[in-house]
Motif scaffolding. Structure first.
Motif, mmCIF file in Angstrom:
data_model
loop_
_atom_site.group_PDB
_atom_site.id
_atom_site.type_symbol
_atom_site.label_atom_id
_atom_site.label_comp_id
_atom_site.label_asym_id
_atom_site.label_seq_id
_atom_site.Cartn_x
_atom_site.Cartn_y
_atom_site.Cartn_z
ATOM 1 N N GLN A 1 0.820 -1.207 0.000
ATOM 2 C CA GLN A 1 0.000 0.000 0.000
ATOM 3 C C GLN A 1 0.855 1.260 0.000
ATOM 4 N N ASN A 2 2.045 1.175 0.576
ATOM 5 C CA ASN A 2 2.896 2.336 0.806
ATOM 6 C C ASN A 2 3.761 2.738 -0.386
ATOM 7 N N VAL A 3 3.859 1.889 -1.397
ATOM 8 C CA VAL A 3 4.807 2.133 -2.488
ATOM 9 C C VAL A 3 4.304 3.251 -3.396
ATOM 10 N N MET A 4 5.204 4.139 -3.777
ATOM 11 C CA MET A 4 4.906 5.349 -4.551
ATOM 12 C C MET A 4 4.093 5.066 -5.812
ATOM 13 N N SER A 5 3.554 6.143 -6.375
ATOM 14 C CA SER A 5 2.876 6.048 -7.665
ATOM 15 C C SER A 5 3.881 6.041 -8.808
ATOM 16 N N TYR A 6 4.780 7.035 -8.812
ATOM 17 C CA TYR A 6 5.779 7.127 -9.882
ATOM 18 C C TYR A 6 6.764 8.251 -9.590
ATOM 19 N N TYR A 7 7.852 8.268 -10.376
ATOM 20 C CA TYR A 7 8.761 9.415 -10.388
ATOM 21 C C TYR A 7 8.187 10.455 -11.353
ATOM 22 N N VAL A 8 8.104 11.684 -10.913
ATOM 23 C CA VAL A 8 7.483 12.740 -11.712
ATOM 24 C C VAL A 8 8.229 12.929 -13.027
ATOM 25 N N ASP A 9 7.467 12.842 -14.131
ATOM 26 C CA ASP A 9 7.992 13.092 -15.477
ATOM 27 C C ASP A 9 9.254 12.298 -15.770
ATOM 28 N N ASP A 10 9.313 11.072 -15.274
ATOM 29 C CA ASP A 10 10.466 10.211 -15.546
ATOM 30 C C ASP A 10 9.993 8.766 -15.714
ATOM 31 N N PRO A 11 9.283 8.499 -16.809
ATOM 32 C CA PRO A 11 8.745 7.148 -17.003
ATOM 33 C C PRO A 11 9.829 6.088 -17.114
ATOM 34 N N GLU A 12 10.990 6.464 -17.637
ATOM 35 C CA GLU A 12 12.074 5.483 -17.770
ATOM 36 C C GLU A 12 12.567 5.029 -16.398
ATOM 37 N N ALA A 13 12.792 5.989 -15.493
ATOM 38 C CA ALA A 13 13.236 5.635 -14.141
ATOM 39 C C ALA A 13 12.149 4.878 -13.388
ATOM 40 N N THR A 14 10.881 5.270 -13.608
ATOM 41 C CA THR A 14 9.765 4.572 -12.965
ATOM 42 C C THR A 14 9.714 3.118 -13.407
ATOM 43 N N ALA A 15 9.834 2.889 -14.713
ATOM 44 C CA ALA A 15 9.784 1.524 -15.254
ATOM 45 C C ALA A 15 10.958 0.686 -14.755
ATOM 46 N N LYS A 16 12.089 1.328 -14.548
ATOM 47 C CA LYS A 16 13.264 0.611 -14.052
ATOM 48 C C LYS A 16 13.094 0.217 -12.593
ATOM 49 N N ALA A 17 12.412 1.074 -11.814
ATOM 50 C CA ALA A 17 12.253 0.821 -10.376
ATOM 51 C C ALA A 17 11.050 -0.061 -10.063
#
Length: 603
Positions: free
Chosen positions: A446-462
Motif C-alpha cells: 500500500q505504501n509504495v509510490m505512484s511514480y517518479y514525476v515526469d520520468d517514465p524510464e526511471a519509474t519503469a526501471k524501479a
C-alpha cells in the motif's frame, strides 16, 4: 511502554491476529487496485485533511511544536505552538494560498529547515487538496533550481535563508514554469535585491475566505487515489528524483507507524485493552526531532506519530550533540527519533545526564551498528527500541522490529508491516530466491509510490508491472521471515570476484568502543580489482591510530574483508541533510590517500 521481560508470551502471528482483528484500528481488507488485489489498512483515512484536521482540533491547548525562531532572532530564541494555534495558522495559510489561486491537485513547494511554519504550510496545502512538495533546503542552489523546475509548483514558499540563495535564480525559475516565490518571514535584514526578487507572505484573509477553507470548498472529488506529496530522493549521486505518492500511499503511516511497537509489547505479554485504554494522567510525550521534515522520516513518520499521539515535536536548527542535550534537559525529552548516528552520539556523550531516562529511541534511514541495540538497552533497561527500514519510494517504513525482538536480532530490520510485502530475487534473472540466499530486495504494498514525476524510464526501471519496487539493497530473509540488509548493491566491494559487504566491515569496526562512525569503501587494486578501505571518526575523548584500529578489527574479519587503509577523521564523517553518510565523498577522500600511499602499500 515498558518491556521488562525477554520471554515471549505470544508468537508474531498471534500478535498480528490480535491487532488486525475485525473492529481494530489495524483491521485489513483486500481491494482491487492497479489491476490486482492488494492488502490495505481498512481504516486508512480517505485523504490527508480528513485525518489531520480532527487531530489538530482534539489537541487543543497542548503544546505541539517547540521551534527555533528565524533570523534575525537570536539562535536561542524559540516559540511554542499549541495544536489549536497550529490549526489556526493552517486555516489562515490555506485561505491565503487559495487567494493565490491554489486549488485541488496544485503543487506547492516548501523549502525550509524544521520549524512550525513548515508544518503549517504543509497542512494548509493538504487542507486545499494540493500536493505538498518537500524540497531539501540544504542542497546546493543549482540542485534546488533543478528540483523546482522539474516539478513546476504553482507556488514556492521558503524561509529567509533560502530566500537569500534563491533570489538570483527567480527569473530562471519563472522561465521554466515555476510559480511565484514567497517567504513566510521578514526579509528586512536582507539586501534590496533579495527583497525585490522574493515576496513576503502576510496572510490576512477575510472571514469569507476563512469560511471557504473551513467548509472544504474545492475538495469535491478528492479521495485515496488523489496525489498527496512529492518527496525527493537523497540524490547523493546525480540529481534527486521526485517521488509522487497518493493519499492512500502516504497515509499508511497513520497506522503502520504504531503497529510495530504494539506488536513488540504483545509479544512479551501486554494486554491489548490496557495498551489502547486512554491514559489521561500520563505526561505528554516530548519528541526530539533532529532529522528534516523535507525527508519522509521526519515529514511522514515523525509528524504522523506526534499528531496521532498528541505529542510535542521539538525542532533543532541543525544537529549538534551539545544543542540536543540542552533541549533534552530543558524540554524533558523522552523520545528520540532519527538516524542511528544520533542515538550513538547521545549514548556516547559524557554530557547526557546519567539519570536521564528515554522511553523510546527509534531510528532508520541508515544501518545501525549491531552493538547499538544492546548498548542502549543496557543503559536504559525499560527502553522501547524501534528500528525501521524503508525509503522515500515506500513512504517511510516498510519493515520494522522493536523491543526484545530487536535486542535478540540486532542485525535485522524486522518483519514487513502487514500491508507490505518483500521478496529476495536474483540480481540478473529477478527470479525469487530460496530462504537464506542473498539477493536484491524487492518491495510491494500500500505504501509504495505512484511514480517518479515526469520520468517514465526511471519509474519503469524501479517498478515492475506487478508493483514490485527494486530497492537497490542486497539482503536475505531467514526462516522466521525476518529481513536482513547486507548492503546497498552499489556499496558492495568486490575483491578478486569475492563480494564483501561494507556493513560487514563497518559492524566489525563499531565493536571498537573508540569508534563513533565508520564507513567502508572500495579502493582500486591492480591485482584484485578492489580492496577494502575505511574511514572512521572517534568517540568523545577517544584516541586511536590507523594501526591500532587495524590491529583491533583484523581478528574479527575474514582475510578478504580486512581494510588495507584506515583514515581517522578528526571531524564527523560527511553526511547529507538526512543524516546518511555520503559514501561517494568518503570513497574520494580515502581513494586519494590510498593513491598517495600506493608506492609504500603492500599488495
Amino acid at each position: 511502554m515498558s518491556i521488562t521481560s525477554s520471554k515471549y508470551k505470544r508468537t508474531r502471528a498471534e500478535c498480528e491476529a490480535i491487532l488486525t482483528a475485525p473492529g481494530m484500528p489495524w483491521e485489513l481488507e483486500r481491494v482491487f487496485l492497479d489491476g490486482r488485489y492488494q492488502t490495505v489498512w481498512k481504516n486508512t483515512p480517505p485523504y490527508y485533511r480528513a485525518w489531520v484536521e480532527p487531530l489538530l482540533k482534539a489537541g487543543g491547548d497542548r503544546a505541539f511544536i517547540s521551534s527555533p525562531l528565524p533570523p534575525p532572532a537570536a539562535t536561542e530564541d524559540r516559540e511554542t505552538v499549541t495544536f489549536a494555534q497550529m490549526y489556526e495558522r493552517t486555516v489562515t495559510m490555506a485561505a491565503w494560498m487559495r487567494a493565490q489561486g491554489v486549488r485541488q491537485g496544485d503543487r506547492v513547494a516548501i523549502a525550509a529547515n524544521n520549524c512550525a511554519e513548515w508544518l503549517a504550510c504543509s497542512f494548509a496545502i493538504h487542507f486545499l487538496g494540493g500536493v505538498a512538495v518537500a524540497v531539501n533546503s540544504h542542497m546546493v542552489i543549482d540542485s534546488m533550481v533543478y528540483c523546482l523546475a522539474h516539478v513546476k509548483p504553482k507556488l514556492v514558499i521558503v524561509e529567509e535563508s533560502v530566500a537569500k540563495d534563491l533570489a538570483p535564480k527567480v527569473d530562471k525559475l519563472r522561465s521554466k514554469g515555476v510559480g511565484k516565490v514567497w517567504c513566510w518571514s521578514s526579509l528586512d535584514h536582507h539586501s534590496a535585491d533579495v527583497r525585490k526578487a522574493i515576496a513576503v507572505a502576510k496572510p490576512n484573509p477575510s472571514k469569507a475566505e476563512i469560511d471557504e477553507v473551513v467548509a472544504g470548498v474545492g475538495l469535491e472529488g478528492i479521495g485515496p487515489d488523489s496525489p498527496c506529496t512529492i518527496y525527493f530522493t537523497s540524490g547523493t549521486t546525480g540529481y534527486p528524483k521526485a517521488v509522487l505518492s497518493n493519499q492512500r500511499q502516504n497515509l499508511h503511516n497513520a497506522l503502520s507507524g504504531t503497529f510495530t511497537p504494539l506488536r513488540a509489547a504483545l509479544r512479551v505479554g501486554a494486554d491489548i485493552k490496557e495498551l489502547l485504554a486512554p491514559k489521561p494522567n500520563v505526561p505528554q510525550t516530548n519528541i526530539l526531532l533532529p532529522v528534516p521534515l523535507f525527508h519522509c522520516t521526519g515529514g511522514q513518520s515523525w509528524a504522523t506519530r506526534a499528531l496521532s499521539g498528541q505529542a510535542m515535536l521539538v525542532f533543532m536548527r541543525r544537529w549538534s550533540v551539545k544543542d540536543a542535550i540542552s533541549l533534552i534537559k530543558s524540554h524533558k525529552i523522552n523520545v528520540v527519533g532519527g538516524v542511528p548516528s544520533i542515538a550513538t552520539a547521545l549514548y556516547q556523550s559524557p554530557d547526557l545526564p546519567k539519570d536521564h531516562v528515554f522511553d523510546t529511541v527509534s531510528y532508520g534511514g541508515a544501518p545501525p551498528p549491531n552493538s547499538l541495540a544492546g548498548n542502549l538497552k543496557k543503559r536504559w533497561p525499560n527502553l522501547m527500541l524501534v528500528h525501521g527500514y524503508g525509503m522515500t519510494e515506500t513512504n517511510a517504513v516498510h519493515t520494522a522490529i522493536a523491543g526484545e525482538d530487536y535486542v535478540d536480532h540486532p542485525d535485522s530490520v524486522g518483519w514487513v508491516v502487514p500491508v507490505c510485502e518483500v521478496k529476495i530475487v536474483h540480481p540478473e534473472t529477478k527470479k525469487e530466491l530460496p530462504t537464506g540466499e542473498v539477493g536484491l530486495i524487492f518491495m510491494r504494498g500500500q505504501n509504495v509510490m505512484s511514480y517518479y514525476v515526469d520520468d517514465p524510464e526511471a519509474t519503469a526501471k524501479a517498478l515492475d508491472k506487478d508493483g514490485w519496487l527494486d530497492s537497490g539493497d542486497v539482503g536475505c530473509l531467514d526462516e522466521d521471515e525476518l529481513l536482513y540488509i547486507r548492503d546497498r548493491s552499489k556499496d558492495l566491494i568486490i575483491r578478486g570476484g569475492e563480494n564483501i559487504a561494507s556493513l560487514e566491515v563497518e559492524n566489525a569496526l563499531y565493536l571498537d568502543p573508540r569508534i563513533a562512525e565508520a564507513a567502508a569503501v572500495p579502493v582500486p587494486c591492480p591485482l584484485m580489482g578492489e580492496r577494502v578501505g575505511a574511514m572512521v571518526s572517534l568517540a568523545p575523548g577517544a584516541t586511536a591510530t590507523p594501526e591500532s584500529i587495524m590491529a583491533e578489527v583484523f581478528p574479527r574479519l575474514r582475510h578478504a574483508a580486512r581494510p588495507v587503509i584506515v583514515l581517522v577523521r578528526p571531524e564527523p564523517l560527511p553526511r547529507n541533510a538526512n543524516g546518511k553518510i555520503i559514501k561517494t565523498d568518503v570513497k574520494k577522500i580515502v581513494g586519494e590517500q590510498w593513491k598517495e600511499e600506493q608506492p609504500r602499500a603492500k599488495l
